[in-house]
Design an enzyme around this catalytic site. Structure first.
Site, mmCIF file in Angstrom:
data_model
loop_
_atom_site.group_PDB
_atom_site.id
_atom_site.type_symbol
_atom_site.label_atom_id
_atom_site.label_comp_id
_atom_site.label_asym_id
_atom_site.label_seq_id
_atom_site.Cartn_x
_atom_site.Cartn_y
_atom_site.Cartn_z
ATOM 1 N N GLU A 143 -17.267 125.487 -37.683
ATOM 2 C CA GLU A 143 -17.493 125.423 -36.238
ATOM 3 C C GLU A 143 -18.864 126.015 -35.933
ATOM 4 O O GLU A 143 -19.213 127.088 -36.432
ATOM 5 C CB GLU A 143 -16.412 126.205 -35.469
ATOM 6 C CG GLU A 143 -16.686 126.213 -33.957
ATOM 7 C CD GLU A 143 -15.599 126.879 -33.110
ATOM 8 O OE1 GLU A 143 -14.609 127.390 -33.671
ATOM 9 O OE2 GLU A 143 -15.769 126.869 -31.874
ATOM 10 N N ASN A 195 -18.641 123.025 -29.658
ATOM 11 C CA ASN A 195 -17.987 123.283 -28.371
ATOM 12 C C ASN A 195 -18.698 122.535 -27.246
ATOM 13 O O ASN A 195 -19.923 122.578 -27.133
ATOM 14 C CB ASN A 195 -18.016 124.786 -28.058
ATOM 15 C CG ASN A 195 -17.182 125.559 -29.056
ATOM 16 O OD1 ASN A 195 -15.958 125.549 -28.996
ATOM 17 N ND2 ASN A 195 -17.848 126.198 -30.007
ATOM 18 N N GLU A 239 -15.060 120.102 -29.417
ATOM 19 C CA GLU A 239 -13.982 120.992 -28.964
ATOM 20 C C GLU A 239 -14.055 121.182 -27.454
ATOM 21 O O GLU A 239 -15.108 121.511 -26.908
ATOM 22 C CB GLU A 239 -14.095 122.361 -29.640
ATOM 23 C CG GLU A 239 -13.895 122.298 -31.138
ATOM 24 C CD GLU A 239 -13.726 123.681 -31.764
ATOM 25 O OE1 GLU A 239 -13.756 124.692 -31.032
ATOM 26 O OE2 GLU A 239 -13.577 123.730 -33.001
ATOM 27 N N ASP A 260 -9.175 123.069 -27.652
ATOM 28 C CA ASP A 260 -9.483 124.444 -28.068
ATOM 29 C C ASP A 260 -8.656 125.439 -27.260
ATOM 30 O O ASP A 260 -8.221 125.142 -26.158
ATOM 31 C CB ASP A 260 -10.977 124.683 -27.797
ATOM 32 C CG ASP A 260 -11.558 125.811 -28.629
ATOM 33 O OD1 ASP A 260 -10.816 126.448 -29.384
ATOM 34 O OD2 ASP A 260 -12.775 126.045 -28.511
ATOM 35 N N GLU A 292 -6.820 129.552 -35.296
ATOM 36 C CA GLU A 292 -8.045 130.329 -35.111
ATOM 37 C C GLU A 292 -7.672 131.811 -35.168
ATOM 38 O O GLU A 292 -6.591 132.169 -34.719
ATOM 39 C CB GLU A 292 -8.497 130.003 -33.701
ATOM 40 C CG GLU A 292 -9.928 130.084 -33.425
ATOM 41 C CD GLU A 292 -10.138 129.577 -32.009
ATOM 42 O OE1 GLU A 292 -10.800 128.550 -31.890
ATOM 43 O OE2 GLU A 292 -9.641 130.210 -31.060
HETATM 44 P P1 C2E Z 1 -14.145 129.850 -29.336
HETATM 45 O O1 C2E Z 1 -14.620 128.447 -29.223
HETATM 46 O O2 C2E Z 1 -12.675 130.076 -29.190
HETATM 47 O O3 C2E Z 1 -14.693 130.380 -30.722
HETATM 48 C C1 C2E Z 1 -13.998 131.245 -31.576
HETATM 49 C C2 C2E Z 1 -14.431 132.674 -31.372
HETATM 50 O O4 C2E Z 1 -13.542 133.494 -32.123
HETATM 51 C C3 C2E Z 1 -15.827 132.962 -31.914
HETATM 52 O O5 C2E Z 1 -16.412 133.955 -31.104
HETATM 53 C C4 C2E Z 1 -15.519 133.548 -33.295
HETATM 54 O O6 C2E Z 1 -16.524 134.402 -33.778
HETATM 55 C C5 C2E Z 1 -14.268 134.315 -32.986
HETATM 56 N N1 C2E Z 1 -13.451 134.490 -34.195
HETATM 57 C C6 C2E Z 1 -13.399 133.686 -35.264
HETATM 58 N N2 C2E Z 1 -12.527 134.122 -36.169
HETATM 59 C C7 C2E Z 1 -11.996 135.254 -35.674
HETATM 60 C C8 C2E Z 1 -11.027 136.191 -36.172
HETATM 61 O O7 C2E Z 1 -10.477 136.078 -37.241
HETATM 62 N N3 C2E Z 1 -10.726 137.232 -35.363
HETATM 63 C C9 C2E Z 1 -11.310 137.407 -34.133
HETATM 64 N N4 C2E Z 1 -10.952 138.470 -33.430
HETATM 65 N N5 C2E Z 1 -12.242 136.543 -33.633
HETATM 66 C C10 C2E Z 1 -12.570 135.486 -34.402
HETATM 67 P P2 C2E Z 1 -17.889 133.772 -30.555
HETATM 68 O O8 C2E Z 1 -18.773 133.123 -31.549
HETATM 69 O O9 C2E Z 1 -18.293 135.109 -30.003
HETATM 70 O O10 C2E Z 1 -17.701 132.746 -29.375
HETATM 71 C C11 C2E Z 1 -16.985 133.088 -28.223
HETATM 72 C C12 C2E Z 1 -16.780 131.898 -27.329
HETATM 73 O O11 C2E Z 1 -18.020 131.454 -26.749
HETATM 74 C C13 C2E Z 1 -16.248 130.677 -28.058
HETATM 75 O O12 C2E Z 1 -14.862 130.799 -28.248
HETATM 76 C C14 C2E Z 1 -16.610 129.575 -27.071
HETATM 77 O O13 C2E Z 1 -15.665 129.517 -26.038
HETATM 78 C C15 C2E Z 1 -17.937 130.067 -26.525
HETATM 79 N N6 C2E Z 1 -19.013 129.365 -27.238
HETATM 80 C C16 C2E Z 1 -19.585 129.648 -28.416
HETATM 81 N N7 C2E Z 1 -20.520 128.742 -28.726
HETATM 82 C C17 C2E Z 1 -20.542 127.839 -27.704
HETATM 83 C C18 C2E Z 1 -21.280 126.642 -27.448
HETATM 84 O O14 C2E Z 1 -22.129 126.204 -28.227
HETATM 85 N N8 C2E Z 1 -21.004 125.986 -26.288
HETATM 86 C C19 C2E Z 1 -20.059 126.425 -25.414
HETATM 87 N N9 C2E Z 1 -19.823 125.717 -24.314
HETATM 88 N N10 C2E Z 1 -19.329 127.535 -25.626
HETATM 89 C C20 C2E Z 1 -19.570 128.231 -26.761
HETATM 90 CA CA CA Z 2 -10.736 129.271 -29.383
HETATM 91 CA CA CA Z 3 -14.216 126.577 -30.152
#
Ligand code: C2E
Ligand code: CA
Ligand code: CA
Length: 398
Positions: free
Chosen positions: A176, A234, A266, A296, A353
């Site tokens: 991802e 995403n 997603e 998602d 996830e």
């Molecule tokens: P998401 O799409 O639900 O992405 C998964 C988030 O969970 C990611 O946080 C990831 O680092 C975190 N994660 C993965 N594995 C684990 C785990 O085992 N435990 C825990 N506690 N967390 C885990 P991240 O990278 O900080 O992203 C947060 C949110 O920001 C994403 O949730 C998504 O909603 C948004 N986001 C990130 N990149 C993009 C993007 O390019 N476009 C858009 N529109 N939203 C984005």
């Molecule tokens: Ca998610």
């Molecule tokens: Ca996602």
């Protein structure tokens, strides 16, 4: 881990439980602890602090100002850097608190079920540092919308990648793309701090296009090196409302010699439900072009079964709130099992996830989940480090 410098506040109306929390914190080496018996008093003390504490442990069920109201004030007024909810909270409620807090740049580290123990406290406090290596300057929102627009234009908004593996054979089959802002001073900003601003300021399309572009660029690179994996990107709600998005995504993918079938878009469950009517046509067109479509954060929105079956999804991602600790929590496990059952009946691939522990991995494998994503397998890393991360991964023995 040394927590000498950590500042923690305990908000708990029950005297005995409060003293236990303070004692456990002391045992863990936390030297700066504030305590409060109710929400209102906590607000007064927090407003007097020269620097917001790192973590506030908030009991949800308190007379007077309850924990949710307390967290909402902390979030609005930036009174703390992060909070921990103390309660056996169900994940849907925790998600509501998280969404509310996130909108104001406050982190919710997680929830801890009572009675508080040293292990539980240590596990949740460990999360405070989780992004530390990754985001040296996190939580300082010292930028403007113009800074973000410049960052996008200058290529400072990049994709990091988190691997996805098949439960059946442990193979890495996808990754991802997650947005990171790599600032020129070397700091890295998390997406929760800037994605909502980009969306609010009309830059959602630019962000989504940029991330798709990044994912394709890296995929092409890995394809050439012999690592063929699918890419998940995403898509913002706002981008879904723009009818021209389907053609743009197709053009981006094709310009990198990639087939839409190898890309998964997603869309969060809540987005689909609020923008259902407008988004449906676009989703159908993307599907026609061959893109995979993933729902998602499943379990945190309000989709009806009728609705879900109407949308041409190919994949369902169970929200991490239901996955983390599911092996030991029957209510979470029930939600996971029901989601898997529904997804498989609709012919969707299932992704869990937030797979952080071997125990959860084993449970999910047993109940038939297809794909795992989470810290157990690997954290999100810059594109240049993904292959090394994949090389380090070893599947747990069943
Ligand atoms: P998401 O799409 O639900 O992405 C998964 C988030 O969970 C990611 O946080 C990831 O680092 C975190 N994660 C993965 N594995 C684990 C785990 O085992 N435990 C825990 N506690 N967390 C885990 P991240 O990278 O900080 O992203 C947060 C949110 O920001 C994403 O949730 C998504 O909603 C948004 N986001 C990130 N990149 C993009 C993007 O390019 N476009 C858009 N529109 N939203 C984005
Ligand atoms: Ca998610
Ligand atoms: Ca996602």
């Amino acid at each position: 881990m040394a927590w000498n410098d950590l500042q923690v506040m305990v908000v708990e109306d029950h005297g005995f439980q409060r003293r236990i929390a303070v004692r456990l914190l002391a045992e863990l080496g936390v030297k700066q602890v504030l305590e409060c018996a109710d929400g209102l008093h906590a607000m007064e003390i927090l407003r007097l602090q020269p620097v917001p504490p790192d973590v506030v442990l908030v009991d949800l069920d308190m007379p007077g100002m309850d924990g949710i109201e307390c967290i909402s004030h902390i979030a609005h007024e930036h009174l703390a850097r992060s909070v921990v909810v103390v309660s056996a909270l169900d994940p849907a409620l925790l998600n509501t608190v998280q969404t509310m807090a996130r909108a104001y740049g406050l982190r919710v580290l997680g929830s801890v079920e009572k009675p508080l123990t040293r292990d539980k406290l240590e596990a949740v406090l460990n999360r405070f540092d989780e992004h530390a290596g990754e985001d040296p300057d996190d939580a300082v929102e010292d930028f403007t919308a113009q800074d973000l627009a410049d960052a996008l234009a200058n290529g400072e908004i990049v994709a990091w990648f988190q691997p996805q593996v098949e439960f059946a054979n442990g193979q890495v089959i996808g990754a991802e793309a997650l947005a990171r802002w790599e600032r020129p001073d070397g700091s890295v900003v998390r997406p929760d701090l800037f994605v909502p601003i980009l969306e609010r300021e009309g830059m959602a399309n630019a962000l989504t296009d940029c991330m798709l572009e990044e994912a394709c660029r890296w995929k092409q690179h890995w394809d050439h090196g012999g690592t063929r994996i699918k890419m998940s990107v995403n898509v913002s709600a706002v981008a879904l409302a723009d009818p021209s998005s389907a053609d743009r995504y197709q053009a981006i993918v094709e310009s990198h010699d990639i087939k839409p079938e190898e890309m998964i878009l997603e869309i969060t469950e809540s987005t689909v439900m609020t923008d259902a009517a407008r988004g449906l046509g676009l989703l159908a067109r993307l599907r026609l072009k061959g893109f995979g479509l993933s729902i998602d954060d499943f379990g945190t929105g309000y989709s009806s079964l009728a609705h879900l079956s109407q949308i041409p999804f190919t994949e369902l991602k169970i929200d991490q709130g239901f996955v983390i600790g599911a092996h030991a929590q029957p209510r979470k496990r029930a939600v996971v099992e029901a989601s898997l059952d529904l997804a498989h009946k609709l012919g969707l691939t299932t992704v869990a996830e937030g797979v952080e522990s071997i125990e959860d991995w084993q449970m999910l494998a047993e109940i038939g989940c297809d794909i795992a994503q989470g810290y157990l397998i690997g954290r999100p890393v810059p594109g240049s480090e993904l292959q090394a991360a994949i090389g380090r991964w070893r599947r747990p023995v069943h």
